[in-house]
Scaffold this motif. Structure first.
Motif, mmCIF file in Angstrom:
data_model
loop_
_atom_site.group_PDB
_atom_site.id
_atom_site.type_symbol
_atom_site.label_atom_id
_atom_site.label_comp_id
_atom_site.label_asym_id
_atom_site.label_seq_id
_atom_site.Cartn_x
_atom_site.Cartn_y
_atom_site.Cartn_z
ATOM 1 N N VAL A 155 13.497 5.604 31.391
ATOM 2 C CA VAL A 155 12.931 5.186 32.686
ATOM 3 C C VAL A 155 12.708 6.397 33.585
ATOM 4 O O VAL A 155 11.675 6.521 34.266
ATOM 5 N N GLY A 156 13.678 7.324 33.596
ATOM 6 C CA GLY A 156 13.541 8.525 34.415
ATOM 7 C C GLY A 156 12.386 9.391 33.977
ATOM 8 O O GLY A 156 11.648 9.941 34.813
ATOM 9 N N LEU A 157 12.199 9.536 32.664
ATOM 10 C CA LEU A 157 11.101 10.351 32.153
ATOM 11 C C LEU A 157 9.756 9.728 32.515
ATOM 12 O O LEU A 157 8.837 10.421 32.979
ATOM 13 N N ILE A 158 9.633 8.426 32.321
ATOM 14 C CA ILE A 158 8.382 7.744 32.658
ATOM 15 C C ILE A 158 8.116 7.807 34.163
ATOM 16 O O ILE A 158 6.977 8.011 34.612
ATOM 17 N N SER A 159 9.174 7.665 34.954
ATOM 18 C CA SER A 159 9.019 7.733 36.414
ATOM 19 C C SER A 159 8.544 9.113 36.850
ATOM 20 O O SER A 159 7.694 9.233 37.746
ATOM 21 N N SER A 160 9.076 10.148 36.228
ATOM 22 C CA SER A 160 8.658 11.511 36.579
ATOM 23 C C SER A 160 7.202 11.746 36.238
ATOM 24 O O SER A 160 6.445 12.330 37.031
ATOM 25 N N LEU A 161 6.795 11.295 35.053
ATOM 26 C CA LEU A 161 5.393 11.451 34.666
ATOM 27 C C LEU A 161 4.480 10.665 35.592
ATOM 28 O O LEU A 161 3.404 11.150 35.973
ATOM 29 N N ALA A 162 4.913 9.450 35.967
ATOM 30 C CA ALA A 162 4.101 8.635 36.875
ATOM 31 C C ALA A 162 4.003 9.273 38.251
ATOM 32 O O ALA A 162 2.951 9.220 38.913
ATOM 33 N N LEU A 163 5.091 9.903 38.691
ATOM 34 C CA LEU A 163 5.092 10.569 39.988
ATOM 35 C C LEU A 163 4.088 11.708 40.033
ATOM 36 O O LEU A 163 3.301 11.832 40.998
ATOM 37 N N TRP A 164 4.075 12.546 38.993
ATOM 38 C CA TRP A 164 3.149 13.676 38.960
ATOM 39 C C TRP A 164 1.701 13.215 38.763
ATOM 40 O O TRP A 164 0.776 13.817 39.306
ATOM 41 N N ASP A 165 1.521 12.149 38.000
ATOM 42 C CA ASP A 165 0.166 11.623 37.814
ATOM 43 C C ASP A 165 -0.374 11.058 39.132
ATOM 44 O O ASP A 165 -1.559 11.236 39.464
ATOM 45 N N SER A 166 0.503 10.408 39.896
ATOM 46 C CA SER A 166 0.091 9.888 41.204
ATOM 47 C C SER A 166 -0.224 11.020 42.165
ATOM 48 O O SER A 166 -1.192 10.947 42.938
ATOM 49 N N PHE A 167 0.584 12.062 42.124
ATOM 50 C CA PHE A 167 0.325 13.209 43.007
ATOM 51 C C PHE A 167 -1.023 13.848 42.683
ATOM 52 O O PHE A 167 -1.789 14.199 43.595
ATOM 53 N N ARG A 168 -1.328 13.991 41.405
ATOM 54 C CA ARG A 168 -2.612 14.578 41.039
ATOM 55 C C ARG A 168 -3.775 13.677 41.472
ATOM 56 O O ARG A 168 -4.813 14.173 41.940
#
Length: 239
Positions: A155-168
């Motif tokens: 969950v943490g890994l997916i959340s981190s990837l989603a966070l950076w994708d949203s920022f981009r």
């Protein structure tokens, strides 16, 4: 082909072995070291014959067993001091992975305990270079298994990837590249948020488990896997 030195009358063994290394016949060196260790063991274990009676003192047997056990223990401990990536280059990851059945795992006869520290070092550095893509694939598999055992880390890994994708996405939408100072501040904020998420959800635990298991499997496999012949490029006659 090179089980013994064919030029022993004119070329010392050290020079012959140096030529084998430069020519890429590392599998021949591996076989020679194994054969030398086997012959030494046979000589030291030969019983003493006296008056048609074979005398095998128990103390001598225990001493030889202790020496062999100590030698194997030293070889195992030496694996901790070997740099398995000494000969590894980025080009080793460019080619295709070796066959899992015929190349990487092979059969039971393709494995043996290294007879010496030098043989262990030779095998580890060469096998890591040959099977770099296989070891990398195993690491990915071990990481997936770790995430399966630690769902919060997934969950943490997916959340981190989603966070950076949203920022981009929002960075491109709002044109933050026109405001480098604001963009830099937001990047630092996202980095801190990512670190908090990874630490809080134990992603580092999954990474540590993966690295530990992957490194152990790589070292043990590379040290026990016998070197196999490789196709040699055409060379000039050795002088």
């Amino acid at each position: 082909m090179f089980s013994s030195n064919p030029l022993s009358l004119t070329v010392p063994d050290a020079t012959f072995e140096s030529w084998l290394r430069e020519s890429g016949y590392l599998d021949v060196i591996d076989d020679r070291q194994t054969a030398a260790a086997a012959s030494t063991t046979t000589i030291t274990s030969t019983p003493t014959i006296s008056d048609s009676t074979i005398t095998i003192p128990i103390s001598s047997f225990l001493f030889g067993y202790s020496v062999s056990l100590f030698s194997h223990l030293c070889t195992l401990l030496s694996l901790l001091t070997i740099n398995p990536f000494a000969k590894l280059t980025t080009n080793d990851f460019a080619g295709e992975a070796s066959s899992w059945t015929k190349g990487f795992f092979a059969d039971f006869g393709s494995y043996s305990f290294p007879a010496s520290v030098s043989q262990a070092r030779l095998r580890v550095q060469e096998n890591v270079k040959r099977y770099a893509r296989n070891y990398a694939s195993l690491s990915v598999l071990f990481f997936a298994c770790s995430l399966y055992q630690l769902p919060l880390a997934l969950v943490g890994l997916i959340s981190s990837l989603a966070l950076w994708d949203s920022f981009r996405f929002f960075s491109d939408k709002w044109g933050l590249d026109r405001f480098p100072v604001a963009q830099s501040i937001l990047v630092r904020i996202v980095q801190c948020a990512t670190a908090i998420i990874l630490l809080w959800l134990n992603v580092q635990m999954a990474l540590c488990c993966t690295l530990g298991v992957s490194y152990t499997v790589m070292i043990l496999h590379a040290a026990s896997r016998k070197l196999t012949p490789v196709k040699q490029p055409s060379r000039g006659r050795w002088k």
